[in-house]
Write a protein that holds these residues in place. Structure first.
Motif, PDB file in Angstrom:
ATOM      1  N   ARG A  32       0.842  -1.193   0.000  1.00  0.00           N
ATOM      2  CA  ARG A  32       0.000   0.000   0.000  1.00  0.00           C
ATOM      3  C   ARG A  32       0.881   1.248   0.000  1.00  0.00           C
ATOM      4  NH1 ARG A  32      -4.035   0.289   4.743  1.00  0.00           N
ATOM      5  NH2 ARG A  32      -2.075   0.477   5.853  1.00  0.00           N
ATOM      6  N   HIS A  33       1.948   1.236   0.802  1.00  0.00           N
ATOM      7  CA  HIS A  33       2.858   2.379   0.863  1.00  0.00           C
ATOM      8  C   HIS A  33       3.506   2.652  -0.487  1.00  0.00           C
ATOM      9  CE1 HIS A  33       6.176   4.986   1.892  1.00  0.00           C
ATOM     10  NE2 HIS A  33       6.971   4.129   1.286  1.00  0.00           N
ATOM     11  N   ILE A  34       3.921   1.610  -1.183  1.00  0.00           N
ATOM     12  CA  ILE A  34       4.608   1.770  -2.476  1.00  0.00           C
ATOM     13  C   ILE A  34       3.734   2.555  -3.458  1.00  0.00           C
ATOM     14  CG2 ILE A  34       5.402   0.483  -4.513  1.00  0.00           C
ATOM     15  CD1 ILE A  34       6.669  -1.503  -2.497  1.00  0.00           C
ATOM     16  N   ARG A  35       2.415   2.420  -3.321  1.00  0.00           N
ATOM     17  CA  ARG A  35       1.509   3.165  -4.200  1.00  0.00           C
ATOM     18  C   ARG A  35       1.648   4.677  -4.012  1.00  0.00           C
ATOM     19  NH1 ARG A  35      -2.844  -0.640  -2.333  1.00  0.00           N
ATOM     20  NH2 ARG A  35      -2.376  -2.510  -3.515  1.00  0.00           N
ATOM     21  N   THR A  36       2.167   5.135  -2.856  1.00  0.00           N
ATOM     22  CA  THR A  36       2.385   6.566  -2.666  1.00  0.00           C
ATOM     23  C   THR A  36       3.494   7.065  -3.587  1.00  0.00           C
ATOM     24  OG1 THR A  36       3.995   6.356  -0.860  1.00  0.00           O
ATOM     25  CG2 THR A  36       1.664   6.477  -0.241  1.00  0.00           C
ATOM     26  N   HIS A  37       4.403   6.170  -3.956  1.00  0.00           N
ATOM     27  CA  HIS A  37       5.491   6.531  -4.874  1.00  0.00           C
ATOM     28  C   HIS A  37       5.066   6.379  -6.328  1.00  0.00           C
ATOM     29  CE1 HIS A  37       8.299   6.828  -1.562  1.00  0.00           C
ATOM     30  NE2 HIS A  37       8.085   5.581  -1.205  1.00  0.00           N
ATOM     31  N   THR A  38       4.294   5.324  -6.626  1.00  0.00           N
ATOM     32  CA  THR A  38       3.935   5.035  -8.013  1.00  0.00           C
ATOM     33  C   THR A  38       2.707   5.787  -8.487  1.00  0.00           C
ATOM     34  OG1 THR A  38       2.507   3.157  -7.422  1.00  0.00           O
ATOM     35  CG2 THR A  38       4.863   2.690  -7.790  1.00  0.00           C
ATOM     36  N   GLY A  39       1.868   6.222  -7.529  1.00  0.00           N
ATOM     37  CA  GLY A  39       0.628   6.887  -7.909  1.00  0.00           C
ATOM     38  C   GLY A  39      -0.457   5.916  -8.345  1.00  0.00           C
ATOM     39  N   ASP A  40      -0.207   4.616  -8.209  1.00  0.00           N
ATOM     40  CA  ASP A  40      -1.167   3.587  -8.609  1.00  0.00           C
ATOM     41  C   ASP A  40      -2.416   3.670  -7.724  1.00  0.00           C
ATOM     42  OD1 ASP A  40      -2.225   1.366  -9.904  1.00  0.00           O
ATOM     43  OD2 ASP A  40      -1.218  -0.055  -8.564  1.00  0.00           O
ATOM     44  N   ARG A  41      -3.574   3.658  -8.367  1.00  0.00           N
ATOM     45  CA  ARG A  41      -4.860   3.705  -7.653  1.00  0.00           C
ATOM     46  C   ARG A  41      -5.769   2.625  -8.238  1.00  0.00           C
ATOM     47  NH1 ARG A  41      -6.254   8.690  -5.054  1.00  0.00           N
ATOM     48  NH2 ARG A  41      -4.388   9.947  -4.794  1.00  0.00           N
ATOM     49  N   PRO A  42      -5.572   1.380  -7.808  1.00  0.00           N
ATOM     50  CA  PRO A  42      -6.300   0.272  -8.425  1.00  0.00           C
ATOM     51  C   PRO A  42      -7.748   0.101  -7.966  1.00  0.00           C
ATOM     52  CG  PRO A  42      -4.835  -0.558  -6.737  1.00  0.00           C
ATOM     53  CD  PRO A  42      -4.576   0.917  -6.855  1.00  0.00           C
ATOM     54  N   PHE A  43      -8.175   0.795  -6.920  1.00  0.00           N
ATOM     55  CA  PHE A  43      -9.520   0.609  -6.385  1.00  0.00           C
ATOM     56  C   PHE A  43     -10.423   1.722  -6.908  1.00  0.00           C
ATOM     57  CE2 PHE A  43      -6.404  -1.199  -3.538  1.00  0.00           C
ATOM     58  CZ  PHE A  43      -6.839  -2.520  -3.484  1.00  0.00           C
ATOM     59  N   LYS A  44     -11.232   1.372  -7.926  1.00  0.00           N
ATOM     60  CA  LYS A  44     -12.028   2.360  -8.642  1.00  0.00           C
ATOM     61  C   LYS A  44     -13.481   2.373  -8.158  1.00  0.00           C
ATOM     62  CE  LYS A  44      -9.061   2.027 -12.702  1.00  0.00           C
ATOM     63  NZ  LYS A  44      -7.958   2.420 -11.919  1.00  0.00           N
ATOM     64  N   CYS A  45     -14.050   3.565  -8.111  1.00  0.00           N
ATOM     65  CA  CYS A  45     -15.441   3.728  -7.708  1.00  0.00           C
ATOM     66  C   CYS A  45     -16.336   3.138  -8.789  1.00  0.00           C
ATOM     67  CB  CYS A  45     -15.775   5.206  -7.497  1.00  0.00           C
ATOM     68  SG  CYS A  45     -17.479   5.477  -6.959  1.00  0.00           S
ATOM     69  N   GLY A  46     -17.301   2.330  -8.375  1.00  0.00           N
ATOM     70  CA  GLY A  46     -18.189   1.664  -9.323  1.00  0.00           C
ATOM     71  C   GLY A  46     -19.467   2.420  -9.617  1.00  0.00           C
ATOM     72  N   PHE A  47     -19.644   3.606  -9.034  1.00  0.00           N
ATOM     73  CA  PHE A  47     -20.872   4.349  -9.271  1.00  0.00           C
ATOM     74  C   PHE A  47     -20.789   5.094 -10.597  1.00  0.00           C
ATOM     75  CE2 PHE A  47     -21.288   3.418  -4.856  1.00  0.00           C
ATOM     76  CZ  PHE A  47     -22.655   3.333  -4.642  1.00  0.00           C
ATOM     77  N   GLU A  48     -21.889   5.042 -11.331  1.00  0.00           N
ATOM     78  CA  GLU A  48     -21.950   5.635 -12.665  1.00  0.00           C
ATOM     79  C   GLU A  48     -21.627   7.126 -12.626  1.00  0.00           C
ATOM     80  OE1 GLU A  48     -25.207   6.260 -16.199  1.00  0.00           O
ATOM     81  OE2 GLU A  48     -25.444   4.530 -14.862  1.00  0.00           O
ATOM     82  N   GLY A  49     -20.753   7.525 -13.530  1.00  0.00           N
ATOM     83  CA  GLY A  49     -20.383   8.926 -13.636  1.00  0.00           C
ATOM     84  C   GLY A  49     -19.263   9.356 -12.697  1.00  0.00           C
ATOM     85  N   CYS A  50     -18.805   8.448 -11.849  1.00  0.00           N
ATOM     86  CA  CYS A  50     -17.736   8.795 -10.918  1.00  0.00           C
ATOM     87  C   CYS A  50     -16.456   8.106 -11.372  1.00  0.00           C
ATOM     88  CB  CYS A  50     -18.090   8.356  -9.498  1.00  0.00           C
ATOM     89  SG  CYS A  50     -16.863   8.887  -8.281  1.00  0.00           S
ATOM     90  N   ASP A  51     -15.428   8.891 -11.606  1.00  0.00           N
ATOM     91  CA  ASP A  51     -14.170   8.327 -12.108  1.00  0.00           C
ATOM     92  C   ASP A  51     -13.068   8.320 -11.056  1.00  0.00           C
ATOM     93  OD1 ASP A  51     -13.817  11.036 -11.978  1.00  0.00           O
ATOM     94  OD2 ASP A  51     -12.966  11.243 -13.987  1.00  0.00           O
ATOM     95  N   LYS A  52     -13.438   8.440  -9.783  1.00  0.00           N
ATOM     96  CA  LYS A  52     -12.428   8.463  -8.721  1.00  0.00           C
ATOM     97  C   LYS A  52     -11.860   7.070  -8.496  1.00  0.00           C
ATOM     98  CE  LYS A  52     -13.745  12.586  -6.412  1.00  0.00           C
ATOM     99  NZ  LYS A  52     -12.762  13.498  -6.029  1.00  0.00           N
ATOM    100  N   ALA A  53     -10.589   7.048  -8.098  1.00  0.00           N
ATOM    101  CA  ALA A  53      -9.898   5.798  -7.796  1.00  0.00           C
ATOM    102  C   ALA A  53      -9.001   6.028  -6.591  1.00  0.00           C
ATOM    103  CB  ALA A  53      -9.084   5.337  -8.997  1.00  0.00           C
ATOM    104  N   PHE A  54      -8.702   4.944  -5.880  1.00  0.00           N
ATOM    105  CA  PHE A  54      -8.002   5.054  -4.603  1.00  0.00           C
ATOM    106  C   PHE A  54      -6.895   4.025  -4.482  1.00  0.00           C
ATOM    107  CE2 PHE A  54     -12.231   6.661  -4.376  1.00  0.00           C
ATOM    108  CZ  PHE A  54     -12.069   7.882  -3.752  1.00  0.00           C
ATOM    109  N   SER A  55      -5.945   4.317  -3.604  1.00  0.00           N
ATOM    110  CA  SER A  55      -4.800   3.428  -3.424  1.00  0.00           C
ATOM    111  C   SER A  55      -5.070   2.320  -2.413  1.00  0.00           C
ATOM    112  CB  SER A  55      -3.574   4.243  -2.980  1.00  0.00           C
ATOM    113  OG  SER A  55      -3.848   4.874  -1.750  1.00  0.00           O
ATOM    114  N   ALA A  56      -6.160   2.448  -1.647  1.00  0.00           N
ATOM    115  CA  ALA A  56      -6.484   1.429  -0.640  1.00  0.00           C
ATOM    116  C   ALA A  56      -7.993   1.190  -0.627  1.00  0.00           C
ATOM    117  CB  ALA A  56      -6.015   1.889   0.738  1.00  0.00           C
ATOM    118  N   PRO A  57      -8.407  -0.048  -0.382  1.00  0.00           N
ATOM    119  CA  PRO A  57      -9.841  -0.351  -0.391  1.00  0.00           C
ATOM    120  C   PRO A  57     -10.622   0.391   0.692  1.00  0.00           C
ATOM    121  CG  PRO A  57      -8.566  -2.268   0.309  1.00  0.00           C
ATOM    122  CD  PRO A  57      -7.599  -1.230  -0.148  1.00  0.00           C
ATOM    123  N   CYS A  58      -9.986   0.676   1.831  1.00  0.00           N
ATOM    124  CA  CYS A  58     -10.692   1.397   2.894  1.00  0.00           C
ATOM    125  C   CYS A  58     -11.030   2.817   2.448  1.00  0.00           C
ATOM    126  CB  CYS A  58      -9.886   1.394   4.186  1.00  0.00           C
ATOM    127  SG  CYS A  58      -8.247   2.133   4.038  1.00  0.00           S
TER     128      CYS A  58
END
Length: 161
Positions: A32-58
Motif C-alpha cells: 500500500r505504501h509503495i503506491r504513494t510513490h507510483t501513484g497507482d490507484r487500483p480501487f475504482k469507484c463503481g458508481f456511474e459517472g464517478c471516475d475516482k480511484a483510490f490506493s487502498a480499499p478502505c
C-alpha cells in the motif's frame, strides 16, 4: 506436555524507493505504501459517472458513502441524533459536547483554541498574513479557499444563491 512457545523475529519489509525510510512488519502495508510513490490507484469507484480511484480499499469504501448517503458513525451523546460518514468527523463533533478545544495557537499572547486543525491553520494566517489561495484571473490572494471561490464569482457572474 506443554509446547514451548518460540519467539519468531518479525520480518522487516523495507521500501526500496530512493531516500524513503518506510518499514513495516507486514508486506500488505508495504505494498500500500509503495503506491504513494507510483501513484497507482487500483480501487475504482463503481458508481456511474464517478471516475475516482483510490490506493487502498478502505479509502474507496469511505468515498462510496458519498453516493450511498450512509452515515455509520452515530453520536452517543444523549439527545444528539447526528450521524457522520467518517469516524474523524464524529471525533471532531464530540469536542462540541465536551467543550474541548485541542488545537491551540502558539503565537505569543494569543489564546485562540479550536476544535479542528484546519480552523487553527486558518486562524494562524491572521498572524502571518499568509494568503495562499490566488485567483488565476486577476492575481488577488485570499486566506481561505472559500473566500477565493466567492471572489471568482465576481469574474464569472455566477449567482448560486
Amino acid at each position: 506436555m506443554k509446547r514451548k512457545r518460540t519467539t519468531q523475529k518479525a520480518t522487516q519489509h523495507k521500501c526500496g524507493h530512493a531516500g524513503c525510510v518506510y518499514v513495516s512488519a507486514y508486506r500488505f502495508n508495504l505494498n500500500r505504501h509503495i503506491r504513494t510513490h507510483t501513484g497507482d490507484r487500483p480501487f475504482k469507484c463503481g458508481f456511474e459517472g464517478c471516475d475516482k480511484a483510490f490506493s487502498a480499499p478502505c479509502n474507496l469504501k469511505s468515498h462510496e458513502r458519498i453516493h450511498t448517503q450512509e452515515r455509520p458513525y452515530m453520536c452517543s451523546h444523549e439527545g444528539c441524533n447526528k450521524a457522520f460518514r467518517y469516524f474523524s468527523h464524529l471525533k471532531t463533533h464530540s469536542f462540541f459536547h465536551s467543550g474541548k478545544r485541542p488545537y491551540n495557537c502558539t503565537f505569543p499572547g494569543c489564546t485562540y483554541a479550536a476544535t479542528r486543525n484546519d480552523s487553527l491553520t486558518q486562524h494562524v494566517r491572521i498572524h502571518t498574513g499568509e494568503r495562499p489561495f490566488e485567483c488565476t484571473m486577476c492575481g488577488a490572494a485570499f486566506k481561505t479557499d472559500s473566500q477565493l471561490r466567492v471572489h471568482v464569482r465576481s469574474h464569472t457572474n455566477e449567482r448560486p444563491h
